[in-house]
Design an enzyme around this catalytic site. Structure first.
Site, PDB file in Angstrom:
ATOM      1  N   CYS A 125      -6.408 -24.025  19.326  1.00 43.21           N
ATOM      2  CA  CYS A 125      -7.604 -24.400  20.096  1.00 43.21           C
ATOM      3  C   CYS A 125      -7.579 -25.862  20.529  1.00 43.21           C
ATOM      4  O   CYS A 125      -8.215 -26.227  21.515  1.00 43.21           O
ATOM      5  CB  CYS A 125      -8.855 -24.076  19.289  1.00 43.21           C
TER       6      CYS A 125
ATOM      7  N   CYS B 223      -8.396 -25.578  15.294  1.00 48.77           N
ATOM      8  CA  CYS B 223      -7.053 -25.208  14.836  1.00 48.77           C
ATOM      9  C   CYS B 223      -6.033 -25.660  15.884  1.00 48.77           C
ATOM     10  O   CYS B 223      -6.396 -25.999  17.012  1.00 48.77           O
ATOM     11  CB  CYS B 223      -6.979 -23.702  14.565  1.00 48.77           C
TER      12      CYS B 223
ATOM     13  N   ASP C 105       0.871  -1.178   0.000  1.00 48.09           N
ATOM     14  CA  ASP C 105       0.000   0.000   0.000  1.00 48.09           C
ATOM     15  C   ASP C 105       0.913   1.235   0.000  1.00 48.09           C
ATOM     16  O   ASP C 105       2.126   1.135   0.159  1.00 48.09           O
ATOM     17  CB  ASP C 105      -0.953  -0.038   1.199  1.00 48.09           C
TER      18      ASP C 105
ATOM     19  N   ALA D 145     -11.669   3.097   1.022  1.00 51.82           N
ATOM     20  CA  ALA D 145     -12.373   3.886   2.049  1.00 51.82           C
ATOM     21  C   ALA D 145     -13.652   3.220   2.548  1.00 51.82           C
ATOM     22  O   ALA D 145     -14.646   3.888   2.843  1.00 51.82           O
ATOM     23  CB  ALA D 145     -12.666   5.285   1.520  1.00 51.82           C
TER      24      ALA D 145
HETATM   25  N1  GUN Z   1      -6.499   0.896   3.169  1.00 59.72           N
HETATM   26  C1  GUN Z   1      -7.787   0.922   3.593  1.00 59.72           C
HETATM   27  N2  GUN Z   1      -8.536   1.719   2.788  1.00 59.72           N
HETATM   28  C2  GUN Z   1      -7.716   2.193   1.841  1.00 59.72           C
HETATM   29  C3  GUN Z   1      -7.913   3.052   0.710  1.00 59.72           C
HETATM   30  O1  GUN Z   1      -9.012   3.556   0.429  1.00 59.72           O
HETATM   31  N3  GUN Z   1      -6.806   3.317  -0.065  1.00 59.72           N
HETATM   32  C4  GUN Z   1      -5.586   2.778   0.217  1.00 59.72           C
HETATM   33  N4  GUN Z   1      -4.558   3.062  -0.594  1.00 59.72           N
HETATM   34  N5  GUN Z   1      -5.377   1.981   1.273  1.00 59.72           N
HETATM   35  C5  GUN Z   1      -6.432   1.696   2.064  1.00 59.72           C
HETATM   36 ZN    ZN Z   2      -8.764 -21.957  16.760  1.00 57.37          ZN
END
Ligand code: GUN
Ligand code: ZN
Length: 491
Positions: free
Chosen positions: A282, A279, A90, A194
């Site tokens: 657990c 898992c 990101d 978003a």
């Molecule tokens: N991580 C959570 N929401 C968003 C977003 O709208 N844009 C980006 N780039 N990262 C995110």
């Molecule tokens: Zn578990």
């Protein structure tokens, strides 16, 4: 640009797909565990043991810290994290949305992602929150699109993939327009951005609107990432609407809050008397041991990851079998706000109907919402394909002696309505339904029957009514020309 995403199986708008990246192929739907390059309890090199095929981390966090930045530039992102599979990065947009500004430009962070050898890069989009005024949403969207265009020009060749995040706040019109514009520019994956604030406030129905609007603007064959979605409770729903990739910081964030994730919701570890999971964590701890463990946070994070990938496999198997909508209807009964989302999803059945496969596993009626399924809508839309002349018996009982007295025999089965008996074994009319239909399925069945009668003015219908099929719309049928309702003495 050649497609790097192949769809191999479909159900509703969901699909099993294969996304090719420089570090290998990823089978979707899947979740990308979020790796925090500063502190990470479960090492990236262990992530495959949980079922992860691809990770996501934040290039802005790496860039900002000299030590991480230098190592990433020198040895590459994969060496920095010690993971040789695909990694998405990101851009710092999330920090932008939380702190209002970041120390990088779009061009700089794209260049940085390229230099450290990420598999999927994200430009510096603006995550416009829900409910802002239209003007702000539109202005920020225009800036986002300009940045995405710039990024598209910087990233060429068939190496690194480039993501084009769809923004537009809670305005369906902007989401769809944004998706359409990005499609024209051409990206390798399309994250829907978003949406975290919607999920944090349980606004799953509004999330459905965002996904549906954004999907409508995209080529159905394009891979979609739902940004910041990591709770397994909503995977089935989001996949059914056409999302392919998710990312989970939830496994670690929930663990930090001492919360234990399941596909039906979350428990605080203090409220756990039993561990409803098989898992390794657990199976090796009692609820009390887990609660008291010195490394409780880490154990919870591990369990949370296991159940996250378990749900991914449950969803994939449902797509494979063709009963994804049944799974969605079950999962959406975990929380009233999810039920709201299910109802909202079926307001888009006309769109789902266009992408849903024409034949799949037996339709199971799971409750009133099933009456709005795309298959039921498709049946209603195709009623004009039946031509009925002469006398017609409509019955819901097994074949009887009376049948041969009529030119046509139709079967009445809610939520579909009446259809020629030759079709009883044909999907979706071979549905498994309840013997005592609910109000909604009768409503749909009678509306369809009324339509069928209107479409065949020459035919003369006799409907054998049963007590369990009572509904106000029967009055309307009784009032129609050439329609007789017969009440047998006893059932
Ligand atoms: N991580 C959570 N929401 C968003 C977003 O709208 N844009 C980006 N780039 N990262 C995110
Ligand atoms: Zn578990």
């Amino acid at each position: 640009m050649s497609s790097r995403f192949d769809i191999i199986h479909k159900d509703a708008a969901g699909r099993i797909g294969r996304l090719a990246t420089p570090h290998g192929v990823v089978e979707t739907p899947t979740v990308m565990p979020v790796i925090n390059p500063n502190l990470q309890t479960i090492k990236p090199s262990e992530m495959r043991d949980f079922g992860a095929q691809i990770l996501i981390t934040n290039s802005y966090i790496i860039y900002r810290k000299e030590e991480l930045r230098e190592k990433a530039l020198k040895d590459g992102l994969h060496a920095l994290l010690d993971f040789d599979g695909p990694i998405m990065t990101d851009s710092g947009s999330f920090q932008l949305s939380v702190y209002g500004e970041v120390e990088v430009t779009n061009e700089l962070i794209i260049d940085f992602q390229q230099k450290i050898g990420t598999d999927i890069a994200v430009p510096l989009d603006i995550p416009t929150p829900p409910d802002v005024d239209f003007k702000r949403a539109e202005e920020e969207l225009d800036i986002t699109i300009e940045r995405l265009k710039a990024a598209r020009e910087l990233v060429t060749g068939d190496g690194m993939l480039l993501a084009g995040p769809v923004q537009g706040s809670t305005y369906s019109e902007l989401r769809e327009r944004s998706a359409r514009t990005l499609s024209e520019i051409g990206f390798d994956i399309y994250p829907f951005g978003a949406v975290v604030p919607l999920m944090e406030s349980y606004r799953y129905a509004d999330l459905v609107d965002v996904i549906a609007a954004s999907k409508k603007g995209l080529d159905p064959a394009a891979p979609v990432h739902l940004f910041g979605a990591g709770h397994p409770m909503m995977f089935a729903l989001a996949v059914a609407l056409g999302c392919d990739l998710f990312d989970s910081a939830a496994y670690a964030l929930y663990a930090k809050d001492r919360r234990y994730i399941t596909s039906r919701g979350t428990f605080h570890v203090d409220n756990l008397k039993y561990l409803p999971c098989s898992c390794p964590v657990c199976m090796n701890h009692s609820a009390e041991e887990l609660n008291k463990a010195h490394n409780c946070t880490e154990l919870l994070a591990r369990h949370n990851l296991y159940v996250t990938f378990q749900e991914v496999r449950v969803v994939k198997q449902a797509i494979w079998e063709g009963n994804l909508l049944e799974l969605v209807e079950q999962r959406c009964r975990s929380h009233p706000r999810m039920l709201e989302a299910l109802k909202r999803m079926y307001t888009y059945s006309d769109w789902l109907e266009k992408v849903d496969p024409a034949s799949k596993s037996t339709f199971f009626y799971c409750g009133p919402e099933s009456s709005r399924r795309p298959e039921v809508l498709r049946f209603a839309n195709h009623l004009d394909r039946f031509t009925i002349r002469g006398s017609a018996l409509i019955r819901s009982s097994p074949p009887g002696r009376a049948d041969k007295e009529y030119d046509n025999v139709l079967v009445f089965k809610p939520p579909f309505g009446a259809y020629p008996q030759e079709l009883v074994e044909i999907y979706p009319l071979n549905a498994e339904v309840v013997r005592t239909p609910d109000y909604e399925s009768l409503e749909q069945a009678y509306l369809n029957t009324i339509k069928l009668v209107e479409l065949n003015p020459e035919a003369e219908f006799t409907f054998i009514m049963q007590e369990r099929f009572e509904h106000p719309l029967v009055n309307k049928l009784e009032g129609m020309d050439k329609f007789t309702v017969v009440y047998p003495q006893s059932e």
